[in-house]
Design an enzyme around this catalytic site. Structure first.
Site: not given
Ligand code: IPE
Ligand code: MG
Length: 232
Positions: A2, A50
């Protein structure tokens, strides 16, 4: 993994640049795990939730995944890394699914290290699918209701054959599991790192392991039981 988006935002870069740096970090951390004697690493790359993200970010992530596979498959093979995937791949685009299937096949006999990528994964979805399988087995007479025990459930989870995680690391200061390995994490130690994923270096991994080493894992026992050898 994350914090890619916030890492990029803090530098005035587009989110996808954060994801690109995050993917590079993943490639490096596999080497770091091998060096440190770790046997299995499961990474949460794309959650079933996601899909709520903007379409451009999702397609950017998938293109990045395809590129990482193509660019680094030989490195995985050289280091005898076995690649596995958990999650519902059927919803993944063909241009990701095909190289993934090829990489899984090409590395299936390796045992030095297992890299498990959670893609379109959600623990609740996994539990629902396992429950449905159990119900089908019972209806078909292959299984009696009183044979439904933890091994029967665990063998129908997507992680069947994998060890339960000893340590779960969540980066970027968030303090939740977000539908990740909910049943498998029953006795996992959880370490929260404040750095964003692209900054999660080998030193950060060492810090998390040092924190893990300080924990006392009792698995339901009292501290006294744990420290007293059983008498004959
Ligand atoms: C990567 O980080 C995790 C994925 C789902 C690819 P994020 O995209 O969640 O980054 P933040 O939380 O917005 O900083
Ligand atoms: Mg994130």
């Amino acid at each position: 993994m994350d914090g890619n988006g916030r890492w990029a935002a803090a530098k005035g870069l587009p989110r996808l640049e954060g994801h690109r740096r995050g993917a590079e970090r993943l490639i490096e951390i596999v080497d770091d795990c091998l060096d440190l004697g770790i046997g299995t690493l499961t990474v949460f790359a794309f959650s079933a939730e996601n899909w709520k993200r903007p379409a451009e970010e999702i397609s950017g992530l998938f293109k990045l995944g395809e590129w990482v596979l193509r660019a680094h498959l030989s490195r995985l093979e050289r280091r005898k890394v076995r690649l596995r995937v958990i999650g519902d791949l059927s919803a993944m685009p063909e241009f990701v699914r095909r190289p993934l299937a090829d990489a899984i096949e090409a590395t299936r006999d390796f045992t030095a290290f297992e890299l498990v990528v959670a893609l379109n994964y959600g623990a609740r979805q996994e539990i629902v699918a396992a429950t449905r399988q159990l119900a089908e087995d019972v209806v078909a007479g292959r299984l009696q209701p009183d044979q439904v025990d933890w091994p029967a459930v665990a063998s129908r989870l997507q992680t069947a054959g994998l060890p339960d995680p000893d340590l779960i690391i969540r980066t970027s200061g968030e303090h939740r599991l977000s539908n990740f390995l909910l049943l498998q994490s029953a006795y996992a130690e959880i370490v929260f790192a404040s750095v964003h994923w692209p900054d999660f270096t080998k030193d950060q991994l060492r810090l998390a392991l040092a924190e893990y080493a300080k924990r006392e894992r009792r698995f339901g026992m009292t501290p006294e039981q744990l420290h007293t050898p059983p008498t004959a």
